[in-house]
Design an enzyme around this catalytic site. Structure first.
Site, PDB file in Angstrom:
ATOM      1  N   ASP A  11       0.887  -1.160   0.000  1.00  0.00           N
ATOM      2  CA  ASP A  11       0.000   0.000   0.000  1.00  0.00           C
ATOM      3  C   ASP A  11       0.934   1.221   0.000  1.00  0.00           C
ATOM      4  OD1 ASP A  11      -2.242   1.750   0.501  1.00  0.00           O
ATOM      5  OD2 ASP A  11      -1.625   1.782   2.608  1.00  0.00           O
ATOM      6  N   ASP A  13      -0.137   5.082   0.891  1.00  0.00           N
ATOM      7  CA  ASP A  13      -0.387   6.088   1.934  1.00  0.00           C
ATOM      8  C   ASP A  13      -0.336   5.462   3.333  1.00  0.00           C
ATOM      9  OD1 ASP A  13      -0.909   8.178   0.053  1.00  0.00           O
ATOM     10  OD2 ASP A  13      -2.905   7.365  -0.272  1.00  0.00           O
TER      11      ASP A  13
HETATM   12  C1  BG6 Z   1      -5.890   5.864   0.046  1.00  0.00           C
HETATM   13  C2  BG6 Z   1      -5.897   6.609   1.365  1.00  0.00           C
HETATM   14  O1  BG6 Z   1      -4.612   5.367  -0.208  1.00  0.00           O
HETATM   15  O2  BG6 Z   1      -6.284   6.718  -1.014  1.00  0.00           O
HETATM   16  C3  BG6 Z   1      -7.250   7.270   1.596  1.00  0.00           C
HETATM   17  O3  BG6 Z   1      -5.618   5.699   2.400  1.00  0.00           O
HETATM   18  C4  BG6 Z   1      -7.617   8.138   0.394  1.00  0.00           C
HETATM   19  O4  BG6 Z   1      -7.175   8.051   2.760  1.00  0.00           O
HETATM   20  C5  BG6 Z   1      -7.589   7.292  -0.877  1.00  0.00           C
HETATM   21  O5  BG6 Z   1      -8.934   8.684   0.546  1.00  0.00           O
HETATM   22  C6  BG6 Z   1      -7.933   8.064  -2.134  1.00  0.00           C
HETATM   23  O6  BG6 Z   1      -6.947   9.007  -2.382  1.00  0.00           O
HETATM   24  P1  BG6 Z   1      -7.064  10.174  -3.452  1.00  0.00           P
HETATM   25  O7  BG6 Z   1      -5.651  10.677  -3.556  1.00  0.00           O
HETATM   26  O8  BG6 Z   1      -7.538   9.546  -4.736  1.00  0.00           O
HETATM   27  O9  BG6 Z   1      -8.023  11.160  -2.928  1.00  0.00           O
HETATM   28 MG    MG Z   2      -2.752   3.195   3.585  1.00  0.00          MG
END
Ligand code: BG6
Ligand code: MG
Length: 223
Positions: A11, A13
């Site tokens: 993963d 984030d």
């Molecule tokens: C995930 C995060 O990786 O991505 C979430 O853990 C986030 O918190 C999701 O909402 C979507 O991200 P983005 O950048 O498309 O808004």
């Molecule tokens: Mg994550």
């Protein structure tokens, strides 16, 4: 004979870099704009969840789930992303969390494949800023899937594109929804964060600096 291991699927984030905190801050700002109190505890449920689903959860939390049209929700989600983009604009390779680079080096040294499974639409840009994009054999982001985490689709897609058996993959996650996705894909799950939140993982490390290639492989082989 020991169990074969073919790939690690990360993963992004909250595992590779601390953007989970930036997602939280950006949602908090957006929630404040629309009069909803949003805490770090509330945020746990949003980790690993797509942008629009996260917004729906926040609106529900504030009892405002019926207050906005589809178009207004799109605008709110876009505004959150603007806050987020401001926060991530200065990301550099120095923002890779401790323990991640050595783990990637070990994975490469052992000739294993490397995949990314992130539902973020910003995943490729973040990976570029971190200088990691070219190290990964496959990046599966929001554009490549229909169903976000906890659905297993994203980890299954990564394994398929890497051309490996799911039973020979190890997934790494900081979110409960992500661990569910890994387990749904029948992979070995490594959690990074709290034991309680990530109790469905096969092994949990409280922080990335504690991740150890040797230890993960031993646990995988013993599972
Ligand atoms: C995930 C995060 O990786 O991505 C979430 O853990 C986030 O918190 C999701 O909402 C979507 O991200 P983005 O950048 O498309 O808004
Ligand atoms: Mg994550």
């Amino acid at each position: 004979m020991s169990k074969p291991i073919e790939a690690f699927i990360f993963d992004l984030d909250g595992v590779i870099t601390d953007t989970a905190e930036y997602h939280f801050l950006a949602w908090k700002e957006l929630a404040k704009d629309i009069g909803i109190t949003f805490t770090k505890e509330d945020n746990e449920e949003l980790k690993g969840i797509s942008r629009m689903e996260s917004l729906e959860k926040i609106l529900k939390l504030g009892g405002k789930e019926n207050d906005f049209s589809k178009e207004e929700k799109e605008q709110l989600a876009a505004k959150k992303n603007e806050h987020y983009l401001t926060l991530i604009q200065n990301i550099t390779p120095d923002d890779i969390l401790p323990g991640i680079k050595p783990l990637i080096e070990e994975i490469k040294k052992h000739g294993l494949k490397l995949g990314l499974a992130s539902v973020s639409k910003n995943a490729i840009a973040v990976m570029e800023s971190l200088g990691l994009k070219d190290k990964f054999d496959v990046i599966v982001d929001a554009a490549k899937i229909q169903h976000g985490k906890p659905d297993p689709e994203i980890f299954l897609t990564a394994a398929k594109l890497l051309n490996v058996e799911t039973a020979a993959c190890i997934g790494l996650e900081d979110a409960a929804a992500g661990v569910d996705s890994i387990k749904g894909a029948k992979m070995f799950a490594v959690g990074v964060g709290s034991e309680e939140t990530l109790r469905k993982a096969d092994i949990v490390y409280s922080k990335t600096e504690l991740l150890s290639y040797g230890n993960i492989i031993r646990e995988f082989e013993g599972a």
